[in-house]
Design an enzyme around this catalytic site. Sequence first.
Site, mmCIF file in Angstrom:
data_model
loop_
_atom_site.group_PDB
_atom_site.id
_atom_site.type_symbol
_atom_site.label_atom_id
_atom_site.label_comp_id
_atom_site.label_asym_id
_atom_site.label_seq_id
_atom_site.Cartn_x
_atom_site.Cartn_y
_atom_site.Cartn_z
ATOM 1 N N GLU A 60 -6.031 43.715 1.546
ATOM 2 C CA GLU A 60 -5.111 44.496 1.374
ATOM 3 C C GLU A 60 -4.517 45.050 2.455
ATOM 4 O O GLU A 60 -3.491 45.390 2.441
ATOM 5 C CB GLU A 60 -5.811 45.656 0.587
ATOM 6 C CG GLU A 60 -6.016 45.512 -0.834
ATOM 7 C CD GLU A 60 -7.296 44.409 -1.194
ATOM 8 O OE1 GLU A 60 -7.865 44.036 -0.203
ATOM 9 O OE2 GLU A 60 -7.236 44.123 -2.606
ATOM 10 N N HIS A 127 -12.228 50.426 -10.909
ATOM 11 C CA HIS A 127 -10.862 50.120 -11.666
ATOM 12 C C HIS A 127 -10.374 51.345 -12.280
ATOM 13 O O HIS A 127 -9.564 51.041 -13.430
ATOM 14 C CB HIS A 127 -11.310 49.085 -12.529
ATOM 15 C CG HIS A 127 -11.786 47.570 -11.911
ATOM 16 N ND1 HIS A 127 -13.049 47.632 -11.405
ATOM 17 C CD2 HIS A 127 -11.069 46.564 -11.654
ATOM 18 C CE1 HIS A 127 -13.207 46.349 -10.688
ATOM 19 N NE2 HIS A 127 -11.931 45.798 -10.761
HETATM 20 C C1 LIG Z 1 -11.062 44.347 -1.713
HETATM 21 C C2 LIG Z 1 -10.726 43.811 -3.118
HETATM 22 N N1 LIG Z 1 -9.462 43.336 -3.356
HETATM 23 C C3 LIG Z 1 -9.377 43.086 -4.723
HETATM 24 C C4 LIG Z 1 -10.359 42.848 -5.728
HETATM 25 C C5 LIG Z 1 -9.958 42.336 -7.253
HETATM 26 N N2 LIG Z 1 -10.512 41.059 -7.537
HETATM 27 C C6 LIG Z 1 -11.761 41.111 -8.118
HETATM 28 S S1 LIG Z 1 -12.476 39.463 -8.060
HETATM 29 C C7 LIG Z 1 -11.048 38.769 -7.359
HETATM 30 C C8 LIG Z 1 -11.262 37.490 -7.043
HETATM 31 C C9 LIG Z 1 -12.599 36.844 -6.039
HETATM 32 O O1 LIG Z 1 -12.483 35.719 -5.828
HETATM 33 P P1 LIG Z 1 -13.796 34.958 -5.148
HETATM 34 O O2 LIG Z 1 -14.101 35.797 -3.911
HETATM 35 O O3 LIG Z 1 -13.502 33.585 -4.586
HETATM 36 O O4 LIG Z 1 -15.036 35.067 -6.145
HETATM 37 P P2 LIG Z 1 -15.142 34.348 -7.594
HETATM 38 O O5 LIG Z 1 -14.281 35.410 -8.534
HETATM 39 O O6 LIG Z 1 -14.586 33.098 -7.342
HETATM 40 O O7 LIG Z 1 -16.664 34.195 -7.708
HETATM 41 C C10 LIG Z 1 -10.294 39.754 -7.005
HETATM 42 C C11 LIG Z 1 -9.112 39.724 -6.266
HETATM 43 C C12 LIG Z 1 -11.438 43.236 -5.206
HETATM 44 N N3 LIG Z 1 -12.534 43.327 -6.239
HETATM 45 N N4 LIG Z 1 -11.824 43.662 -4.077
#
Ligand SMILES: Cc1ncc(C[n+]2csc(CCOP(=O)(O)OP(=O)(O)O)c2C)c(N)n1
Lengths: 326, 326, 362, 362
Positions: A60, A127
């Site tokens: 972000e 959220h």
């Molecule tokens: C700082 C932040 N930005 C955005 C999000 C929204 N978000 C939740 S899960 C996700 C994707 C996460 O991807 P990854 O780290 O690869 O984990 P996976 O879901 O594949 O296990 C996002 C963008 C968040 N939780 N925290």
Amino acid sequence: MAEITYLEALRAGLREEMLRDERVFILGEDVGKYGGAFKVTEGFYEEFGESRVIDTPISEAAIVGAAAGAAHMGLRPVAEMQFIDFISCAYDMLTNYVATARYRAGLPTPMVVRGPCGGYVRGGPFHSQNPEAAFLHTPGLKIVCPATARDAKGLIKAAIRDDDPVLYFEHKFLYRRIKEALPEDGDLLTPIGKARLAREGQDLSIVTYSAMVWKSLEAAEILEKEDGVSVEVLDLRTLLPMDDEAILATVKKTSKVMIVHEDTRTGGVAGEITARINEQAFEWLDGPVLRVTAADVPLPYAPTLEDYVLPQTADIVNVARKLAAY
Amino acid sequence: MAEITYLEALRAGLREEMLRDERVFILGEDVGKYGGAFKVTEGFYEEFGESRVIDTPISEAAIVGAAAGAAHMGLRPVAEMQFIDFISCAYDMLTNYVATARYRAGLPTPMVVRGPCGGYVRGGPFHSQNPEAAFLHTPGLKIVCPATARDAKGLIKAAIRDDDPVLYFEHKFLYRRIKEALPEDGDLLTPIGKARLAREGQDLSIVTYSAMVWKSLEAAEILEKEDGVSVEVLDLRTLLPMDDEAILATVKKTSKVMIVHEDTRTGGVAGEITARINEQAFEWLDGPVLRVTAADVPLPYAPTLEDYVLPQTADIVNVARKLAAY
Amino acid sequence: MPPSSAAAPRPQAPAIPAGLAREQLLELYYLLRLTRSLEERLTNLYRQGKVIGGLFRSLGQEADAVGSAYALDRDKGDFLAPLTRNLGSMLVQGAEPLQIIRQYMAKATSPSGGREMNIHFGSIEKGYIGQISHLGDMVPVMAGVCLSFRIRKEPRVGLVYVGDGATSTGTFHEGINFATVQRLPLVCIMENNGFAYSTPLHKQTAVKRLVDKAAGYGAHADSADGNDLLAVYEVTQRAIERARAGGGVTMIELTTYRRKGHAEHDNQGYVPKEELALWEAKDPVDRYERRLDETGWVSAGEREAVRARIERELDDAVAAAEHDSFPEPETAIADLYASPAAQEPLWYRAGTAPGSRLTPHG
Amino acid sequence: MPPSSAAAPRPQAPAIPAGLAREQLLELYYLLRLTRSLEERLTNLYRQGKVIGGLFRSLGQEADAVGSAYALDRDKGDFLAPLTRNLGSMLVQGAEPLQIIRQYMAKATSPSGGREMNIHFGSIEKGYIGQISHLGDMVPVMAGVCLSFRIRKEPRVGLVYVGDGATSTGTFHEGINFATVQRLPLVCIMENNGFAYSTPLHKQTAVKRLVDKAAGYGAHADSADGNDLLAVYEVTQRAIERARAGGGVTMIELTTYRRKGHAEHDNQGYVPKEELALWEAKDPVDRYERRLDETGWVSAGEREAVRARIERELDDAVAAAEHDSFPEPETAIADLYASPAAQEPLWYRAGTAPGSRLTPHG
Ligand SMILES: Cc1ncc(C[n+]2csc(CCOP(=O)(O)OP(=O)(O)O)c2C)c(N)n1
Ligand SMILES: Cc1ncc(C[n+]2csc(CCOP(=O)(O)OP(=O)(O)O)c2C)c(N)n1
Ligand SMILES: [Mg+2]
Ligand SMILES: [Mg+2]
């Protein structure tokens, strides 16, 4: 003129501005092919291509910082926070870099940071946030909070055209729950800094914004019907700069004011509004300025808890009755 | 009982707690051998060793996050922000992680984040900030702002012993400018959540905190001497939780209140105080609650500009005269 | 080798490296020396109490800022974001000594109108950006500047500086990662000057060399002796050309040494005297002068003429800046927004003469 | 090979790797299968509208969470911080299915009293910490947990999980850097499951393999096939022992695949069907079952008994959770602080019956 939802109105506003001005581009997490977590930018990747609809890493601060850099160079970035709760990760970048850029270094920084805010959706503490108070305290930013489909469209267009950085907080509870018939007119603009009288009344004023406009209107009807109390509802629409004139006008008209916001109480926006009313219209007041807000806790997940913490229509009615009787 | 400065009092308080409780440790940038940018922890590295006085990389989010992790496990970390302006880099960690830890996950998080705040030192926009409003809005944190050497010591000790996360904002203008004779008593504790009557008066109350206590006292003397107006000055000491009782007591006593803070105006702490007074003591008010604050801009560097933006004693006098005559 | 005052190079001089022309060698000398001399003037002003805030020297590091920035193509509109110790890079892009002095002295005529300190100012036209204090933040911002180049298909390149300490910040990480993923035309100079304030490198990072960080981002890696002006120029130029050709981000470690404290108030008690002596012997200005003398690319007379010109220019600049006044108080509340550009003074200020205000308590 | 129901391993079975005992293989099977089956139950509950918020599956990734967490020494007080898709790791540390179900259903009896969603809860006693949504933040927190081990000279180790997407956050960077500089006993599992929400790896980072990031921190690097339970166990165990011995941080990449959408609402339209099929064939539960069958370490009958036990336990847990009620509204304002532990209700709430409140507008 078909009815469109708040979300569709936002999307239409974004799209019109992208068609109108090729300097406008979008960046954020999953905004490309996927169209964003809430599908606000659905179809944009296909229509405008990947150089104007940019999927970013989960960063972000970089999203906001990169938007600022591009804005300095003459572009008009619109950065999406997947949920507005994650804007806290860009707090330093927004408050120290973006907000001060023009003042300290003459840097033009026309950019929009937007994202879904708000509760009532069982989203839990991370959220559901309403971060407006954190930024109300930052000179150099502008903040808009549309409550209606018309303003969802009008304010995103105005925000993109504005020469200053604008935070645009869209309420996810409203996304698909409210609808309005809107002209497809490319010039539906809601001026930044101007409140809207959502309902006229004589006895008491409610100053509010975003989703709470609807609860306030609901309460106003109950009060009208059950108590014969005529309530005026002022939808601020923009929090920074705040429309002092409109606030004072309603205070002077009814002499009794309450402020309703969804955010937590202590340090929330209502304090600032109360202070302004005190300074500028104290003698017009026939009663204390009262607040209806969330309780001071992180927003819990369970329906019973969330409903207890967030302001409800019954709370507004309760407080209005006390104030009317004051 | 020798006189010691505000800074020495803070240092003495920290040191006493480290001697008293081996769970207490310090982490931050340059806090080790160098003793910190302002030498608050001078000599600690030698006295307590490098496992309790830890130099960190330039990573405010990690400093705060690591402090939280260690606090969960039973330690009592004191994290230094080299300038409090950099706490913005840990905003997410503080507001989302630290502040919610007990509520959402039952995690004990006894930790202190401290650092030099405030202006009047020609520090420019990034070495002069007053971030209390940003955190006043965060349920789960406590915030203290000592104005005197006694409270610099008493509040750091109380903050370290507190079982909740406490932000301790020390004012760098006061560091070496004020002195007080303090007992070397290990139990000089200032209770968190209790305001202090800094001056008694009859006609008008000033609610304030941190360095502005001194300007308010200065103004009170001028008003006494030149106008015969008797001014009461309430030093809040703790902003979160706020001492409503003390605020209401002074409001009820003088019926005229002004709030003085160094931070910018819009969205500042004064708004919250005004709202509380309105809700709880409106009928006692004989005039509007008025604010003296910084102007709404980043704090500029040039002496002429800084002096213009920040509240000055003359401003307090001006506003008090208006209010007294109301 | 007796000093020569002839304008032309000695016929037997070795070839000038990195495609540089003789005039450029002289220009580089001007910029290098100017950085050093300007900071010396600022130190005097600081001692006289005329610098309002802190003074941050780049003594011993001038070559890294000047040599790297010089590799940008100003005609093509290349852009940079300096940090505190990159005064030299701003001079390369066209910042004027008078602007710097005014800024340090908080004069109304300063580039920020007295709002900001030391070298915190920029110029979009000249191609450098006004930094903030929060370390790391300029990296995402420069990523955004480079993103604008890509979106507009402009063949421009950006250069961003970070210190060894700044590499620990989250914003540095997010910015470099963003830039590498997007394959933006960005070059990141990592200045390893041994310290972040009082903190030595090994307490800042567990890597032995900053350049090892490049692998973690999929960026190109390169490094050079930061005290060797021409080596710095060469390594940066290589990275810039790669960036311009679409090859993406390069991270360059320049090894140098901070020969003064963090700022003038810091007496560097934590630094061994021998270490300082060692690095004094490697002084980048001396070294470049020796190089010019030894090769004969530039005569000692020419060098002296440059120095004399610098001293004259600085005499004038200091005099001009000293003559200027502080900004008018009311200007403090202008230009926060594009619109409205003006702000009302606080109500209790209106009508009171700002000059007559009490000075701060103390 | 006919299924055998004998309790003992076949005499001709190959040696069990990684120093594991037969009982541990069975325990691992229980945990692996439990993760899968529990999520299947949750999916049913979700479809019935009984899960209040979103449902995040780890289908296809169960082995990485279970195998890595199992390598911790619970008797020594080792600790971990899971992310959304690490349900399995929490079960290893002793989280109970009933707790998870209650949490998803927001029941008063849930570990967070209905305050938090899905697997956002922890237990200091059992050794796992309650995560927040903000990705990356748990890394500095776990660095702090490990710092407490070092300060107190306890021979304990910490394990922290991040996804490929979470490695882009500033807090991940700051936390790992802090831990490596301090040589803390921390192991970081980087789960490469191909996606962060809809974003594929190459739009998240320019490195080819996440493990390349270790070099940028001076951390030890290792990797394994995340769908091979025993390989995951082994690689993690190695890192844990190194950490316990004072060898500092190891970053491990586990390669796996997210076979469901980001959450149940996401239909994964952006994923090619063939890719899904490919990874279905590599299913970690099937694979481990095959391994047990082929080696004969555990008989099919034993496996079946474990499954049956799991189904019984889950039947009971679901029934118990369904029977529980939502939390009392007023509990929403308790326990924000250690002191004061209680908070006054908002004045206009006092006296009104919370049950009679209007439902949210809409
Ligand atoms: C700082 C932040 N930005 C955005 C999000 C929204 N978000 C939740 S899960 C996700 C994707 C996460 O991807 P990854 O780290 O690869 O984990 P996976 O879901 O594949 O296990 C996002 C963008 C968040 N939780 N925290
Ligand atoms: C985010 C942040 N934290 C702390 C500081 C305070 N600070 C200013 S300079 C400095 C040291 C910087 O070291 P380095 O990046 O190596 O640059 P150098 O001073 O050596 O040129 C620190 C800690 C800051 N400016 N920003
Ligand atoms: Mg350095
Ligand atoms: Mg992933």
